[in-house]
Design a protein around this motif. Structure first.
Motif, PDB file in Angstrom:
ATOM      1  N   GLY A  99       4.940   0.337   3.155  1.00 19.49           N
ATOM      2  CA  GLY A  99       3.503   0.141   2.928  1.00 19.49           C
ATOM      3  C   GLY A  99       3.064  -1.221   3.455  1.00 19.49           C
ATOM      4  N   ALA A 100       1.741  -1.391   3.524  1.00 21.35           N
ATOM      5  CA  ALA A 100       1.196  -2.705   3.875  1.00 21.35           C
ATOM      6  C   ALA A 100       1.621  -3.730   2.822  1.00 21.35           C
ATOM      7  CB  ALA A 100      -0.327  -2.625   3.956  1.00 21.35           C
ATOM      8  N   THR A 101       1.801  -3.253   1.595  1.00 18.33           N
ATOM      9  CA  THR A 101       2.201  -4.129   0.484  1.00 18.33           C
ATOM     10  C   THR A 101       3.432  -4.960   0.848  1.00 18.33           C
ATOM     11  OG1 THR A 101       1.358  -2.482  -1.049  1.00 18.33           O
ATOM     12  CG2 THR A 101       2.884  -4.093  -1.962  1.00 18.33           C
ATOM     13  N   TYR A 125      -7.642  -8.800  -2.561  1.00 16.76           N
ATOM     14  CA  TYR A 125      -6.753  -7.705  -2.944  1.00 16.76           C
ATOM     15  C   TYR A 125      -5.743  -8.299  -3.926  1.00 16.76           C
ATOM     16  CZ  TYR A 125      -3.420  -3.917  -2.654  1.00 16.76           C
ATOM     17  OH  TYR A 125      -2.571  -2.902  -2.967  1.00 16.76           O
ATOM     18  N   TYR A 128      -2.441 -10.441  -3.299  1.00 17.57           N
ATOM     19  CA  TYR A 128      -2.357 -11.679  -2.508  1.00 17.57           C
ATOM     20  C   TYR A 128      -1.903 -12.904  -3.320  1.00 17.57           C
ATOM     21  CZ  TYR A 128      -5.218  -9.279   1.148  1.00 17.57           C
ATOM     22  OH  TYR A 128      -5.720  -8.420   2.096  1.00 17.57           O
ATOM     23  N   ASN A 173      -8.780 -10.177   5.093  1.00 17.17           N
ATOM     24  CA  ASN A 173      -8.822  -8.729   4.891  1.00 17.17           C
ATOM     25  C   ASN A 173     -10.140  -8.203   5.460  1.00 17.17           C
ATOM     26  OD1 ASN A 173      -9.291  -6.632   1.941  1.00 17.17           O
ATOM     27  ND2 ASN A 173      -8.450  -6.095   3.918  1.00 17.17           N
ATOM     28  N   ASN A 177     -11.627  -5.024   1.145  1.00 21.89           N
ATOM     29  CA  ASN A 177     -11.594  -4.404  -0.190  1.00 21.89           C
ATOM     30  C   ASN A 177     -11.805  -5.538  -1.193  1.00 21.89           C
ATOM     31  OD1 ASN A 177     -10.873  -3.284  -2.657  1.00 21.89           O
ATOM     32  ND2 ASN A 177      -8.734  -2.921  -2.108  1.00 21.89           N
ATOM     33  N   ASP A 205      -5.118  -8.414   7.239  1.00 26.88           N
ATOM     34  CA  ASP A 205      -4.893  -7.148   6.538  1.00 26.88           C
ATOM     35  C   ASP A 205      -6.001  -6.184   6.963  1.00 26.88           C
ATOM     36  OD1 ASP A 205      -4.778  -5.055   4.754  1.00 26.88           O
ATOM     37  OD2 ASP A 205      -4.408  -6.306   2.993  1.00 26.88           O
ATOM     38  N   VAL A 207      -5.959  -2.722   6.830  1.00 24.99           N
ATOM     39  CA  VAL A 207      -5.582  -1.354   6.427  1.00 24.99           C
ATOM     40  C   VAL A 207      -6.764  -0.375   6.430  1.00 24.99           C
ATOM     41  CG1 VAL A 207      -3.561  -2.102   5.092  1.00 24.99           C
ATOM     42  CG2 VAL A 207      -5.749  -1.761   3.919  1.00 24.99           C
ATOM     43  N   TYR A 208      -8.004  -0.899   6.356  1.00 25.19           N
ATOM     44  CA  TYR A 208      -9.178   0.007   6.370  1.00 25.19           C
ATOM     45  C   TYR A 208      -9.794   0.121   7.766  1.00 25.19           C
ATOM     46  CZ  TYR A 208      -8.498  -0.199   1.402  1.00 25.19           C
ATOM     47  OH  TYR A 208      -7.932  -0.101   0.154  1.00 25.19           O
ATOM     48  N   SER A 236      -1.759   0.439   7.622  1.00 26.64           N
ATOM     49  CA  SER A 236      -1.146   1.327   6.624  1.00 26.64           C
ATOM     50  C   SER A 236      -1.440   2.785   6.939  1.00 26.64           C
ATOM     51  CB  SER A 236      -1.704   1.002   5.239  1.00 26.64           C
ATOM     52  OG  SER A 236      -1.357   2.017   4.314  1.00 26.64           O
ATOM     53  N   LYS A 247       3.892   5.304   1.563  1.00 28.95           N
ATOM     54  CA  LYS A 247       4.239   3.881   1.693  1.00 28.95           C
ATOM     55  C   LYS A 247       4.852   3.564   3.070  1.00 28.95           C
ATOM     56  CE  LYS A 247       3.612   1.263  -1.050  1.00 28.95           C
ATOM     57  NZ  LYS A 247       2.346   0.536  -1.352  1.00 28.95           N
TER      58      LYS A 247
HETATM   59  C1  LIG Z   1      -6.583  -4.568   1.175  1.00 27.13           C
HETATM   60  C2  LIG Z   1      -5.343  -3.783   0.928  1.00 27.13           C
HETATM   61  N1  LIG Z   1      -4.186  -4.200   1.473  1.00 27.13           N
HETATM   62  C3  LIG Z   1      -3.039  -3.534   1.271  1.00 27.13           C
HETATM   63  C4  LIG Z   1      -3.013  -2.392   0.485  1.00 27.13           C
HETATM   64  C5  LIG Z   1      -1.701  -1.704   0.240  1.00 27.13           C
HETATM   65  O1  LIG Z   1      -1.431  -0.733   1.192  1.00 27.13           O
HETATM   66  P1  LIG Z   1      -0.130   0.209   1.071  1.00 27.13           P
HETATM   67  O2  LIG Z   1      -0.471   1.302   0.119  1.00 27.13           O
HETATM   68  O3  LIG Z   1       0.089   0.675   2.476  1.00 27.13           O
HETATM   69  O4  LIG Z   1       0.998  -0.629   0.578  1.00 27.13           O
HETATM   70  C6  LIG Z   1      -4.181  -1.926  -0.101  1.00 27.13           C
HETATM   71  C7  LIG Z   1      -4.163  -0.732  -0.976  1.00 27.13           C
HETATM   72  O5  LIG Z   1      -5.071  -0.473  -1.739  1.00 27.13           O
HETATM   73  C8  LIG Z   1      -5.382  -2.644   0.131  1.00 27.13           C
HETATM   74  O6  LIG Z   1      -6.534  -2.242  -0.424  1.00 27.13           O
END
Ligand SMILES: Cc1ncc(COP(=O)(O)O)c(C=O)c1O
Length: 399
Positions: A99-101, A125, A128, A173, A177, A205, A207-208, A236, A247
């Motif tokens: 995942g991006a996490t 997020y 962070y 980001n 988000n 970041d 991901v969106y 992601s 993930k």
């Molecule tokens: C801004 C942001 N970064 C990273 C993630 C995590 O992404 P992943 O589910 O791919 O780990 C999220 C998930 O909500 C997110 O909103």
């Protein structure tokens, strides 16, 4: 639940559970319509699921390359060449993570020494500040302020004063988000200029990246001259292909930075689920010619518009997002003392679950979220209709 056992290491004491776990439990307790956590409650696309079934059947079931499945890094490199306008080496300039996490966590472990400072825009997020402090870094917060036109902007003076000779990283980001903000090119240039002046890296970041509305496009900080060398761009599959449970995420950047991320990733997980990487490789390759990203954005734009109508009718003023699948609403018509009290009441008494955005602010700035609530619209039309029906009680209450 918190991590406060006497066995716990000092650096993790005080980390509570995420706001999502807390509010999901609350939603379940009250049978509320869950517009809290950001995961689609509709099926993943068939072509993505079929690709996963095929990969398992073809026995792609053992460890794969620890930098990432060959097919996936090649597919991502081809896509990144279009997005970033440069040639990308799939073998040394991309790292697949859980995942991006895990990309975010690895970046902090890879680049922060104790006492290094990291700029975080608020709301952030929630991972962070935890990632930063677990690596011994020190967050420096820069609030985004909601404007009358619905946009969110930082104060350039607040940004400049947050930088110092100890600044090592900026978390950027975009699309953002929970505000749905897409940082403008002049903003990216201003941030880039400060990063170059202070020799800081950017964790972008993104991901969106595939959920941007009204024909807008996003700028990417890595494309600004001098920034590729100091930027890690994170994506992601969970977001882009509605498979949050898989993930599969990635970091893209220059090889010295990716080598540092890879060295953390190999000791954390070694490699990430092989058949799912194979499936995402297929999805990334097929998506552009199938018009998939346009369909995804227009589906979410329609849901954003519906969410806006629902909130308006309930006297909850939506701050219309340009991207992502979240809408922040202004709840001040209801005169609650803070956002947590409002969201608890909304969940328990009205039966609709939203997230209090103060969870995404530092303790000094939580007050900025006092009259805000975050609603997630990556839900079926039936779920949104059910929320609309329950929120009608609010329009009758008048606010
Ligand atoms: C801004 C942001 N970064 C990273 C993630 C995590 O992404 P992943 O589910 O791919 O780990 C999220 C998930 O909500 C997110 O909103």
């Amino acid at each position: 639940m918190n991590a406060n056992s006497h066995f716990s290491a000092a650096r993790i004491r005080g980390f509570g559970t995420t706001i999502f776990a807390e509010y999901t439990a609350l939603a379940e307790e009250h049978g509320a319509v869950n517009l809290g956590q950001g995961f689609p409650n509709f099926p993943a696309p068939d072509f993505v699921k079929e690709a996963a079934r095929d990969a398992v059947a073809a026995d792609q079931n053992q460890y794969t390359r620890y930098g990432g499945h060959s097919a996936l890094v090649q597919a991502l490199a081809a896509q990144a060449e279009i997005d970033l306008g440069r040639s990308i080496d799939p073998w040394t300039e991309i790292q697949i993570t859980s995942g991006a996490t895990a990309s975010l966590f690895a970046a902090c472990q890879a680049f922060l020494d104790p006492g290094d400072e990291v700029i975080l825009f608020e709301p952030f997020y929630d991972a962070y500040p935890v990632d930063v402090t677990m690596a011994g870094g020190v967050p420096r917060f820069v609030p985004l302020h909601p404007q009358a036109d619905g946009d969110w902007r930082y104060d350039p003076d607040e940004l400049r004063t947050a930088f110092s000779p100890r600044t090592k990283l900026v978390f950027l980001n975009t699309p953002h988000n929970p505000t749905g903000k897409v940082f403008t090119r002049p903003e990216l240039e201003e941030i880039a200029g400060l990063c170059q002046a202070y020799d800081a890296l950017v964790v972008a970041d993104e991901v969106y990246e595939r959920m941007i509305f009204d024909g807008r496009t996003m700028g990417r900080i890595a494309t600004i001259p001098g920034m590729w060398e100091r930027t890690i761009s994170i994506g992601s599959a969970g977001k882009s292909f509605s498979v949050t449970g898989w993930k599969i995420g990635w970091s893209i950047g220059p090889s010295p930075l990716i080598a540092a991320i890879r060295s953390v990733s190999q000791w954390m997980v070694f490699s990430v689920a092989t058949p799912l990487q194979a499936a995402v490789a297929q999805a990334v390759s097929l998506a552009p010619s199938a018009g998939y990203y346009e369909e995804l954005a227009s589906m979410y734009q329609a849901k954003r518009d519906r969410m806006g109508e629902i909130l308006d009718a309930a006297n909850l003023k939506p701050l219309t997002p340009d991207a992502t699948y979240f809408t922040i609403a202004d709840t001040s018509a209801y005169h609650f003392t803070d956002d947590d009290a409002f969201c608890r009441w909304l969940t328990a008494k009205i039966g609709v679950n939203a997230i209090p955005p103060s969870a995404f602010y530092s303790s000094a700035h939580k007050g900025l979220a006092r009259h805000l609530a975050r609603f997630c619209f990556c839900k079926t039309d039936e779920t949104l209709d059910a929320a609309a029906e329950r929120l009608q009680q609010l329009s009758r209450a008048g606010g």
